[in-house]
Design a protein around this motif. Structure first.
Motif, mmCIF file in Angstrom:
data_model
loop_
_atom_site.group_PDB
_atom_site.id
_atom_site.type_symbol
_atom_site.label_atom_id
_atom_site.label_comp_id
_atom_site.label_asym_id
_atom_site.label_seq_id
_atom_site.Cartn_x
_atom_site.Cartn_y
_atom_site.Cartn_z
ATOM 1 N N GLY A 1 0.802 -1.226 0.000
ATOM 2 C CA GLY A 1 0.000 0.000 0.000
ATOM 3 C C GLY A 1 0.829 1.269 0.000
ATOM 4 N N GLY A 2 0.734 2.044 1.069
ATOM 5 C CA GLY A 2 1.384 3.351 1.109
ATOM 6 C C GLY A 2 2.860 3.325 1.471
ATOM 7 N N ILE A 3 3.395 2.164 1.811
ATOM 8 C CA ILE A 3 4.804 2.131 2.251
ATOM 9 C C ILE A 3 5.734 2.179 1.041
ATOM 10 N N PRO A 4 6.689 3.106 1.051
ATOM 11 C CA PRO A 4 7.680 3.080 -0.034
ATOM 12 C C PRO A 4 8.577 1.855 0.141
ATOM 13 N N ILE A 5 8.559 0.955 -0.828
ATOM 14 C CA ILE A 5 9.439 -0.225 -0.729
ATOM 15 C C ILE A 5 10.029 -0.605 -2.084
ATOM 16 N N ILE A 6 9.272 -0.404 -3.188
ATOM 17 C CA ILE A 6 9.822 -0.734 -4.510
ATOM 18 C C ILE A 6 10.962 0.241 -4.845
ATOM 19 N N ARG A 7 10.658 1.538 -4.682
ATOM 20 C CA ARG A 7 11.684 2.545 -5.007
ATOM 21 C C ARG A 7 12.900 2.412 -4.078
ATOM 22 N N PRO A 8 12.705 2.236 -2.765
ATOM 23 C CA PRO A 8 13.886 2.008 -1.908
ATOM 24 C C PRO A 8 14.727 0.813 -2.369
ATOM 25 N N LEU A 9 14.069 -0.286 -2.758
ATOM 26 C CA LEU A 9 14.857 -1.453 -3.188
ATOM 27 C C LEU A 9 15.563 -1.177 -4.520
ATOM 28 N N LYS A 10 14.829 -0.512 -5.449
ATOM 29 C CA LYS A 10 15.399 -0.311 -6.789
ATOM 30 C C LYS A 10 16.409 0.822 -6.824
ATOM 31 N N GLN A 11 16.254 1.794 -5.892
ATOM 32 C CA GLN A 11 17.140 2.960 -5.964
ATOM 33 C C GLN A 11 17.976 3.156 -4.688
ATOM 34 N N CYS A 12 17.289 3.404 -3.568
ATOM 35 C CA CYS A 12 18.048 3.815 -2.369
ATOM 36 C C CYS A 12 18.987 2.714 -1.869
ATOM 37 N N LEU A 13 18.565 1.438 -2.013
ATOM 38 C CA LEU A 13 19.399 0.333 -1.515
ATOM 39 C C LEU A 13 20.084 -0.415 -2.670
ATOM 40 N N ALA A 14 20.099 0.219 -3.855
ATOM 41 C CA ALA A 14 20.564 -0.483 -5.057
ATOM 42 C C ALA A 14 22.016 -0.936 -4.960
ATOM 43 N N ALA A 15 22.819 -0.275 -4.145
ATOM 44 C CA ALA A 15 24.231 -0.640 -4.077
ATOM 45 C C ALA A 15 24.492 -1.873 -3.206
ATOM 46 N N ASN A 16 23.465 -2.324 -2.507
ATOM 47 C CA ASN A 16 23.626 -3.476 -1.598
ATOM 48 C C ASN A 16 23.401 -4.807 -2.310
ATOM 49 N N ARG A 17 23.981 -5.862 -1.733
ATOM 50 C CA ARG A 17 23.478 -7.219 -2.024
ATOM 51 C C ARG A 17 22.446 -7.443 -0.926
ATOM 52 N N ILE A 18 21.190 -7.623 -1.290
ATOM 53 C CA ILE A 18 20.154 -7.835 -0.277
ATOM 54 C C ILE A 18 20.235 -9.292 0.191
ATOM 55 N N GLN A 19 20.208 -9.474 1.502
ATOM 56 C CA GLN A 19 20.360 -10.827 2.053
ATOM 57 C C GLN A 19 19.032 -11.418 2.494
ATOM 58 N N GLU A 20 18.151 -10.568 2.991
ATOM 59 C CA GLU A 20 16.907 -11.092 3.565
ATOM 60 C C GLU A 20 15.814 -10.039 3.549
ATOM 61 N N ILE A 21 14.592 -10.515 3.311
ATOM 62 C CA ILE A 21 13.399 -9.662 3.459
ATOM 63 C C ILE A 21 12.433 -10.444 4.332
ATOM 64 N N MET A 22 11.882 -9.795 5.317
ATOM 65 C CA MET A 22 10.885 -10.492 6.140
ATOM 66 C C MET A 22 9.827 -9.463 6.515
ATOM 67 N N GLY A 23 8.562 -9.784 6.271
ATOM 68 C CA GLY A 23 7.594 -8.752 6.600
ATOM 69 C C GLY A 23 6.160 -9.191 6.615
ATOM 70 N N ILE A 24 5.340 -8.239 7.015
ATOM 71 C CA ILE A 24 3.883 -8.384 6.984
ATOM 72 C C ILE A 24 3.450 -7.555 5.792
ATOM 73 N N ILE A 25 2.966 -8.212 4.723
ATOM 74 C CA ILE A 25 2.692 -7.458 3.495
ATOM 75 C C ILE A 25 1.262 -7.668 3.000
ATOM 76 N N ASN A 26 0.387 -8.119 3.887
ATOM 77 C CA ASN A 26 -1.032 -8.152 3.536
ATOM 78 C C ASN A 26 -1.825 -7.473 4.646
ATOM 79 N N GLY A 27 -2.473 -6.382 4.304
ATOM 80 C CA GLY A 27 -3.196 -5.588 5.292
ATOM 81 C C GLY A 27 -4.434 -6.309 5.815
#
Ligand code: NAP
Ligand code: HSE
Length: 429
Positions: free
Chosen positions: A135-161
């Motif tokens: 929904g309203g949480i910025p997460i696609i843009r942070p992953l594609k841009q703000c955190l783009a320089a990282n190797r992402i190791q893990e995602i864990m979350g509550i993603i169904n409202g």
């Protein structure tokens, strides 16, 4: 101020109304930030006569997509109809005409992202989908841009409202499952078919999108192990509380030496875990990157204005590109092909509830079956008994999924075991 950027909405339901309210209500603010007014020129709906509950010029409405596609003034098509067809056909046609597309449709992105990105790249149009996850949480843009320089190791979350709202109501107020679902639907959180929410598919689609971006490798819905919340009972919620846990529908994606692990299932987490206090329609996503370390994104995961906020920001982004004739929308980032780790190879702790005969030797037989499959028990509690039947609640140590499932098959065959009432993974310790 430069020329007006013209936008068409496909759909004027929960999300469409939110986008409309934001683009009209905050028009001046948006125009200043974009550098030109952003205006809704046409809105596609099925029913031209329905009262939309917003101040709206009826001349904006159409039930013919061709009016939008053929209008050269419309630079951005905003798909907030949902479903695969005709949404996919409309979006594909818009991209081929060079119109940028903003969508909140995770079903379509999870299933057809690859071909849509190819069409966008071919015409130079943008394809933005921030509203499709959380929904309203910025997460696609942070992953594609703000955190783009990282190797992402893990995602864990509550993603169904919807399910988080339901589990919160069931846990905090003792509301039953059906009433909790009806309330979530009335608030506009649930999908047109709420089975997608309740059975974990909505979260699985979102996880496929997030994991594809995080690990630069296309992950499809079929790759995600999915279990929903329909089997969660008031009893399990009560026992979870006794054990200092809460039950949440978690989406988990990890890059491990054995491949990418992607799963959605009800999970017991410690009451002290940061995700344990994420209640109501709120979502939260924990992301671990090799450079940034741990980050957490939190906010409303569904609803008219929160989702409208994410969609409107994508519209503004696309509008800026168009106004300043800037090529280079960020396209598909799946440049690797990584293997998926089979669910049987993943590891968790487990909470298990068994209905058994209350007589000597029963616990020993159950413990033997678990031991035989190398499942180590951390705690065993005998709960209610009515004389000859009893309820046993156990928590295992961390164990491979395959071993646990093998042990449960043995336990199920014991004559003293009536049934395995629940089996819920325990995470985050
Ligand atoms: P919704 O309330 O059911 O609204 C759908 C809208 O699309 C309605 O206005 C409907 O027109 C229109 N529509 C549907 N099929 C159409 C067709 N074939 N031709 C023309 N118009 C059509 O749906 P929603 O909740 O806004 O969800 C829209 C999308 O956003 C979905 O992909 C959903 O997964 C996603 N999303 C929703 C939320 C949320 O909180 N609801 C959050 C994030 C993402 P009529 O009004 O005339 O029937
Ligand atoms: N049905 C979805 C949910 C809407 O409840 O999270 C937001 O994508």
């Amino acid at each position: 101020m430069q020329q007006t950027v013209r936008v068409a909405l496909l759909g004027l339901g929960t999300v469409g109304r939110g986008v409309y309210r934001i683009l009209t209500g905050n028009a001046e603010n948006i125009a200043h930030k974009v550098g030109a007014p952003v205006e809704i020129s046409r809105i596609l709906v099925r029913d031209l006569t329905r009262d939309r509950g917003i101040p709206l010029d009826p001349a904006l409405l159409t039930d013919n997509y061709q009016d939008i596609l053929d209008d050269p003034e419309i630079a951005i098509v905003v798909e907030v109809m949902g479903g695969i067809h005709p949404a996919l056909d409309y979006v594909m046609a818009a991209l081929k005409r060079g119109k940028s597309v903003v969508t909140a449709n995770k079903d379509m992105i999870a299933l057809h992202g690859k071909e849509l990105f190819a069409a966008a790249a071919a015409s130079g149009a943008g394809l933005l989908f921030e509203g499709s996850v959380a929904g309203g949480i910025p997460i696609i843009r942070p992953l594609k841009q703000c955190l783009a320089a990282n190797r992402i190791q893990e995602i864990m979350g509550i993603i169904n409202g919807t399910t988080n709202y339901m589990l919160s109501k069931m846990t905090q107020e003792g509301v039953d499952f059906d009433r909790a679902l009806r309330e979530a639907q009335a608030r506009g959180y649930a999908e047109a078919d709420p089975t997608a929410d309740v059975e974990g598919l909505d979260a699985a689609r979102k996880l496929a999108i997030l994991a594809s971006i995080a690990f630069n490798s296309r992950i499809t819905l079929n790759d995600v192990y999915v279990e929903g919340i329909s089997k969660i009972t008031a009893r399990d919620i009560a026992y979870a509380r006794e054990l200092n846990y809460v039950i949440k529908l978690l989406a988990i994606a990890k890059e491990t030496p054995g491949g990418i692990e992607v799963r959605v299932h009800p999970t017991m987490i410690s009451q002290d875990h940061p995700l344990a206090s994420v209640n109501d329609v709120f979502n939260a996503i924990f992301v671990r990157g090799d450079a940034v370390g741990d980050t957490m994104f939190y906010g409303r995961g569904a609803g008219e204005l929160p989702t409208g906020s994410a969609v409107a920001a994508d519209i503004m982004d696309a509008a800026r590109h168009i106004l300043h004739k800037v090529p280079g929308f960020i396209g598909c980032t799946c440049y690797e092909e990584k293997p998926i780790k089979p669910m049987a190879m993943t590891e968790s702790k487990f909470y298990i509830r068994l209905m058994v005969a209350d007589r000597p030797g029963v616990l020993a037989a159950i413990a033997y079956a678990f031991g035989d499959k190398e499942v180590s028990l951390a705690s065993v509690i005998q709960k209610h008994t009515d004389g000859d039947r009893a309820e046993i609640v156990m928590v295992t140590h961390r164990v491979r999924e395959q071993n646990l499932q093998d042990a449960l098959r043995l336990v199920e065959c014991l004559s003293s075991v009536d049934r395995i009432a629940s089996c819920i993974r325990v995470e985050g310790e």
